[in-house]
Design an enzyme around this catalytic site. Structure first.
Site, PDB file in Angstrom:
ATOM      1  N   HIS A  34      36.062  43.672  27.416  1.00  0.00           N
ATOM      2  CA  HIS A  34      36.915  44.074  26.297  1.00  0.00           C
ATOM      3  C   HIS A  34      36.907  45.582  26.124  1.00  0.00           C
ATOM      4  CE1 HIS A  34      36.382  39.878  24.234  1.00  0.00           C
ATOM      5  NE2 HIS A  34      36.976  39.824  25.400  1.00  0.00           N
TER       6      HIS A  34
ATOM      7  N   GLU B 254      45.482  36.491  46.853  1.00  0.00           N
ATOM      8  CA  GLU B 254      44.251  37.226  46.549  1.00  0.00           C
ATOM      9  C   GLU B 254      42.994  36.561  47.095  1.00  0.00           C
ATOM     10  OE1 GLU B 254      43.981  37.595  42.274  1.00  0.00           O
ATOM     11  OE2 GLU B 254      45.048  35.727  41.967  1.00  0.00           O
TER      12      GLU B 254
ATOM     13  N   ASP C 283      41.080  41.662  44.100  1.00  0.00           N
ATOM     14  CA  ASP C 283      40.362  40.441  44.470  1.00  0.00           C
ATOM     15  C   ASP C 283      40.431  40.172  45.969  1.00  0.00           C
ATOM     16  OD1 ASP C 283      39.008  39.388  42.300  1.00  0.00           O
ATOM     17  OD2 ASP C 283      40.796  38.486  41.442  1.00  0.00           O
TER      18      ASP C 283
ATOM     19  N   CYS D  27      49.842  44.473  43.404  1.00  0.00           N
ATOM     20  CA  CYS D  27      49.341  45.048  42.169  1.00  0.00           C
ATOM     21  C   CYS D  27      47.829  45.211  42.297  1.00  0.00           C
ATOM     22  CB  CYS D  27      49.685  44.178  40.957  1.00  0.00           C
ATOM     23  SG  CYS D  27      49.156  42.461  41.097  1.00  0.00           S
TER      24      CYS D  27
END
Length: 764
Positions: A361, A602, A626, A673
């Site tokens: 977070h 990924e 990933d 991405c």
């Protein structure tokens, strides 16, 4: 042996200067190993020389006077080989060098072990004796253990400035390493945020009002006494007398002059009550843990427990700092969003967390706020950094405590050059991303917060290649309702309309956990995550897709992307659910078109199923982070192996080429991405491979556009052909950067090169 080792480490850590620490090392090692001489030689990386720094048994007058080159003598050979040398007669060794001033002519047996910290040679620890007999395996193993443990302690002491007297150049120290949470550089003052009742997290600190600190301490003692008494009374009817006696033991320990008197004395000397408590409790714990008697050794846990109880009352009156300097670098064992809220935003320059990852977070918020952040700095002795000057390099994930003036000057230059270059990039904001030979490359962005959206539009993003839908799930204490999700998704779709917005379905597991939906696995990265979770919970998947479809009504710019796909049937099952959700939404009277659906490539399995997957969906998108992680079997959030994670690894580049070629051969658009897409150098290669869309963090968009507008597709393809012939990631990177410099776009690499190389010698 373990207790002996603890004793040595404790004595060394309590020393306030280098000479004292080293002298304690050689004296204690000599005593414990019953040998006749013990010496420490430090290595100076700038002069490539070893210097005798401390000894017991050799001539003490030779300390700091005798030095020799890195390859001289048996000590030099220990350093060169980076492994122990154990011989029964040192004089017979071909590298033996006789130095009369040292006075070692009476010794024959020699055992030297290297002192290494994170691949950096710090020195050599040597024991000797007159008898011609090799030291046995147990003795060698023990000395190696001492060396390994002391290396970390010495290096930490030097880096944090908690131990004085280190000669310049005698420690080739690397920065403390973590993972990048948010890019950028910050230079400021460390402020440690203390979690409740965690003694190890209490920072070193001084007080301004001794009387007030003493009063706080006495009040805390009173509260703990009352609490223990009440607890004993409550349990009196349930415990036998011998068990209840534990509470009497605790109460007597609180009245023990050896404990409370020492704490009061340190407070009177100017320390904060919390700092004094931590220091005294740690010392008493260490003493108990070093005792041979098992019963007495277990009393260490009692002292720890008491210390935590007292600390909890001390922190009730001051949990965190109330005053923050204008250049605050907030540090904690584990930063939380609530901690960020306690610091005035105009004073917060950087963040450092011992635990956590780039997807925590705090890291998400830090990126949105543009605050340089380093996460997962597991080796960082954070409680010793309060009030110290720090450099936080969020781009490389490095922390420099108490940096030299030269290093500060270097990083100030980096900051200024970054600001100047960023200002110059603004002119490209509204220009298309088109190469010199007229090849267009759409640049999209990755988003998750509304602040990302604002920044993305300011930088001229042409669409969203990845909207992380897990963010609204992570910042709540329950699953968001379908209505809540619809409102959030609608705001994203409206903000970018008519540009496309690619929403990834819920991707949790691995390093992204929900507090209210725990997934406890031994290996979460290879476990229940991504599409596996949502297919097993269709109620979650359907609610999310319905919210997306309703949010897109009247806009038509929604695209849905499925994460962590490893086989065809996962795509087929997901498509059935998406069509079902569309039918349900239509039945409710909502008019919305069926969106394009794509999959993320990924995991390695998907690399070899590109054609099969492409035949079932509308587009493909590579998750470079990933994919690189899984191809190389490296956890990118683990600082201990992060140096093995390299986007330019030849296996990664070849896999990407295969994906782009397969997708283009069947006529399906393929994007990418992740961090690679936002790296201007990597973007040149990705364009050459045939990727149709590059999606990145908004902060990198203008840099990538600037680079691609200054090169031709043909030149990029020539560069790609050249680097694909190489088999080393670092050589590939260097070759690529040299080629880009020759192409006239080396300036875009300058600031990153300033961070990753050419540091002052004291920092590299």
């Amino acid at each position: 042996m373990l207790n002996t080792l603890r004793t040595i480490v404790h004595e060394v850590s309590s020393a306030d200067n280098l000479n004292s620490a080293l002298q304690k090392i050689v004296r204690r090692v000599r005593e414990v190993m019953r040998t006749e001489a013990c010496s420490v030689y430090f290595y100076n990386s700038e002069t490539s020389h070893y210097t005798l720094m401390a000894t017991e048994g050799l001539n003490p007058l030779a300390v700091d006077k005798i030095s020799f080159t890195y390859s001289e003598g048996i000590v030099g050979q220990v350093g060169l080989r980076e492994e122990p040398i154990n011989i029964d007669d040192a004089t017979s060794h071909p590298k033996y060098r006789y130095l009369e001033a040292i006075g070692e002519d009476k010794f024959r047996a020699f055992l030297g072990v290297p002192i290494i910290h994170r691949r950096s040679m710090l020195g050599v620890l040597v024991i000797q004796r007159a008898e011609r007999q090799r030291f046995n395996e147990d003795e060698e193993a023990f000395l190696v253990t001492i060396s390994a443990v002391l290396a970390g302690g010495i290096a930490h002491a030097a880096a944090t400035g908690s131990m004085k007297g280190f000669p310049d150049g005698h420690l080739s120290l690397k920065p403390f390493e973590g993972t990048s949470g948010a890019s950028g550089v910050a230079i400021g003052q460390g402020i440690v945020m203390v979690p409740p009742a965690d003694l190890s997290a209490v920072p070193d600190g001084c007080c301004t009002d001794i009387a007030e600190e003493l009063a706080m301490f006495e009040h805390a003692l009173t509260e703990v006494r009352e609490s223990l008494t009440i607890s004993a009374q409550k349990l009196a009817c349930r415990l036998p007398p011998e068990e209840l006696a534990l509470f009497d033991v605790y109460l007597k320990m609180l009245d023990d002059k050896a404990l409370t008197f020492e704490i009061r004395h340190r407070i009177e000397s100017g320390l904060m009550a919390q700092t004094a408590l931590r220091q005294v409790v740690e010392e008493h714990v260490n003493r108990f843990e070093m005792m041979e008697d098992p019963y007495l050794r277990e009393r260490a846990s009692d002292v720890k427990d008491l210390g935590r109880r007292v600390l909890s009352y001390l922190q009730a009156s001051e949990v965190s700092p109330s005053q923050y300097p204008d250049n605050t670098i907030l540090i904690s064992e584990e930063l939380t969003p609530a901690m960020l809220g306690e610091v005035p935003q105009d004073k917060l320059l950087g963040l450092v967390s011992q635990h956590g990852s780039g997807n925590s977070h705090v890291a998400i918020l830090a990126r949105a706020m543009g605050i340089p952040t380093v996460m997962g700095a597991v080796d960082l002795p954070f409680h010793k950094l309060a009030g110290k000057q720090l450099i936080v390099d969020g781009t490389l994930g490095h922390i420099y405590p108490s940096p030299s003036d030269e290093l500060v000057k270097h990083y100030l230059q980096v900051i200024e050059e970054e600001k100047a270059f960023a200002k110059g990039l603004e002119v490209t904001r509204d220009l298309p991303c088109v190469t010199i030979d007229d090849h267009k490359v759409p640049l999209w962005v990755n988003t998750g917060l509304m602040t990302d959206t604002v920044r993305s539009l300011d930088r001229g993003a042409e669409g969203v290649g990845l909207y992380r839908t897990e963010v609204p799930f992570m910042v709540r204490e329950r699953f968001p309702s379908e209505t809540e999700q619809e409102r959030i998704y609608r705001s994203q779709l409206e903000a970018f309309h008519p540009r496309p917005v690619t929403m990834r379905t819920l991707d949790i597991g691995g390093d992204k956990a929900l507090s209210y939906f725990p997934i406890d696995e031994d290996n979460p990265f290879l476990g229940w995550r991504g599409i596996r979770v949502t297919l097993d919970h269709p109620e979650i998947f359907l609610a999310q897709v319905r919210a997306m479809l309703k949010a897109s009504a009247g806009l038509g710019n929604l695209r849905i992307m499925l994460p962590m796909i490893s086989c065809v049937f996962e795509v087929e099952d997901a498509l059935q659910l998406i069509h079902r959700a569309h039918e349900e939404v239509t039945a409710e009277g909502v008019t919305t078109s069926m969106p394009e659906v794509g999959v993320m490539i990924e995991v390695p399995a998907a690399v070899y199923l590109v054609a099969e997957l492409a035949s079932r969906v509308d587009f493909l998108s590579v998750g470079s982070n990933d994919l690189t992680q899984y191809l190389l079997a490296v956890d990118r959030n683990n600082p201990r192996v992060a140096n093995l994670y390299h986007s330019f690894h030849p296996a990664v580049l070849k896999a990407l080429c295969h994906i782009a070629k397969e997708a283009n051969s069947v006529g399906k658009p393929v994007g990418i991405c992740g961090e690679m897409a936002g790296d201007p150098a990597a973007a040149v290669l990705l364009m050459a491979m045939g990727f149709n869309v590059l999606s990145m963090n908004a902060t990198n968009l203008l840099k990538v556009k600037w680079a691609l507008r200054r090169i031709t597709l043909t030149r990029a393809q020539d560069i790609l052909d050249k680097v694909l012939q190489l088999d080393n990631a670092h050589v590939i990177k260097s070759t690529l950067e040299l080629a880009l410099s020759k192409a006239g776009i080396g300036q875009i690499l300058q600031s990153k090169n300033l961070l990753s190389g050419n540091l002052p010698p004291s920092a590299s």
